[in-house]
Design a protein around this motif. Sequence first.
Motif, PDB file in Angstrom:
ATOM      1  N   ALA A 182       0.833  -1.212   0.000  1.00 20.77           N
ATOM      2  CA  ALA A 182       0.000   0.000   0.000  1.00 20.77           C
ATOM      3  C   ALA A 182       0.863   1.255   0.000  1.00 20.77           C
ATOM      4  CB  ALA A 182      -0.933  -0.005   1.213  1.00 20.77           C
ATOM      5  N   GLY A 183       1.974   1.230   0.750  1.00 16.42           N
ATOM      6  CA  GLY A 183       2.884   2.372   0.778  1.00 16.42           C
ATOM      7  C   GLY A 183       3.524   2.607  -0.580  1.00 16.42           C
ATOM      8  N   CYS A 184       3.844   1.516  -1.264  1.00 20.83           N
ATOM      9  CA  CYS A 184       4.428   1.613  -2.606  1.00 20.83           C
ATOM     10  C   CYS A 184       3.410   2.217  -3.570  1.00 20.83           C
ATOM     11  CB  CYS A 184       4.863   0.225  -3.075  1.00 20.83           C
ATOM     12  SG  CYS A 184       5.782   0.216  -4.637  1.00 20.83           S
ATOM     13  N   TRP A 185       2.171   1.775  -3.476  1.00 21.00           N
ATOM     14  CA  TRP A 185       1.100   2.299  -4.323  1.00 21.00           C
ATOM     15  C   TRP A 185       0.929   3.795  -4.101  1.00 21.00           C
ATOM     16  CZ3 TRP A 185      -3.404   4.972  -3.903  1.00 21.00           C
ATOM     17  CH2 TRP A 185      -4.296   4.905  -4.961  1.00 21.00           C
ATOM     18  N   LEU A 186       0.906   4.197  -2.822  1.00 21.30           N
ATOM     19  CA  LEU A 186       0.702   5.608  -2.498  1.00 21.30           C
ATOM     20  C   LEU A 186       1.864   6.462  -2.984  1.00 21.30           C
ATOM     21  CD1 LEU A 186      -0.985   7.779  -1.079  1.00 21.30           C
ATOM     22  CD2 LEU A 186       0.255   7.241   1.041  1.00 21.30           C
ATOM     23  N   GLN A 187       3.092   5.982  -2.774  1.00 19.37           N
ATOM     24  CA  GLN A 187       4.272   6.740  -3.210  1.00 19.37           C
ATOM     25  C   GLN A 187       4.293   6.894  -4.725  1.00 19.37           C
ATOM     26  OE1 GLN A 187       8.330   4.981  -3.118  1.00 19.37           O
ATOM     27  NE2 GLN A 187       8.828   6.670  -1.730  1.00 19.37           N
ATOM     28  N   MET A 188       4.002   5.815  -5.437  1.00 19.87           N
ATOM     29  CA  MET A 188       3.975   5.869  -6.900  1.00 19.87           C
ATOM     30  C   MET A 188       2.930   6.863  -7.390  1.00 19.87           C
ATOM     31  SD  MET A 188       3.135   2.812  -9.605  1.00 19.87           S
ATOM     32  CE  MET A 188       4.217   1.690  -8.735  1.00 19.87           C
TER      33      MET A 188
END
Length: 311
Positions: A98-104
């Motif tokens: 989820a953190g990767c999705w948000l950062q992207m």
Amino acid sequence: MWMIPGQNQSWVSEFILLGFSSDPTTNSILFTVFLLIYLSAVMGNGLIIMLVCMDTQLHMPMYFFLCILSLLDMCYVTTTMPQMLVHLLADSQTIPFAGCWLQMYVFEALGITECTFFVVMAYDRYVAICHPLHYTVILNWELCIWLASGSCVCGFLSALLNTFFTMRLPYCGPNKVNHHFCEGPAVRSLACMDTHLIEMVDQILSVLMVLTPISLIVASYVHIAKAILKIKSTQARCKAFSTCASHLTVVTFFYGPASYIYMRPNSSYSPERDKKISLFTALLNPMVYSLRNKDIKRAFLKVIGQGKVDC
């Protein structure tokens, strides 16, 4: 990783960001360098925002747009840098799915917003040079707010679609991203399916998102150049050109790397090269505008109590 219910297949729940190096000594050096870059970017852009807000002489459309650009740059660099700094010193370089999705998503949204916003700033310069007597009438505050808001809406809506399809891909391992943050192409390369069609669509959209603003900016500056050449006074002509020089410099350094990274064929994608290119734009903008702009320098010297600057 966790198991998909009813299927004998694991699913990635987190990614590992490989960063720049696995050597602790090298990472310590990089931490110091990137910390200085990050602090310089934040303080430089923060200083411009503070000066524009405090000095009433800077309360005009040009500096309103510059203030928005500085805010975008601060958010842009903060999306990736703090996490990268932590990973340079930490034993673990993981980031939740989820953190990767948000950062992207935030990174792409801010990038597209800046692409659009540079067009707004070019329009500001076009009105200032080609229609100076009607500058404040054409670029009234209501229109300025609408242009800034429209750029943000365009960026965040455009990034949502691309990020959604990227993160909906099946990721069943490996989960090591060869980058210092969750960049779209680097993450997509780990998908457990053929992503050729998605990559082709993404490249077409990337080309459009880069070429369309560049075309509009070039069109604006063609009209600006024609207007400047009609000015008889050499001093007035130089002054008119200097008001555009900072914007042209920042645009060149923003779209240069963007064109190199996102407009070339996917077959030539190289995370080793790309992850070194996208670090310095947010630092460049305040340096260019503060060094070249006499109003910014005057406001700074006024704040620190040294009076006006001679330019």
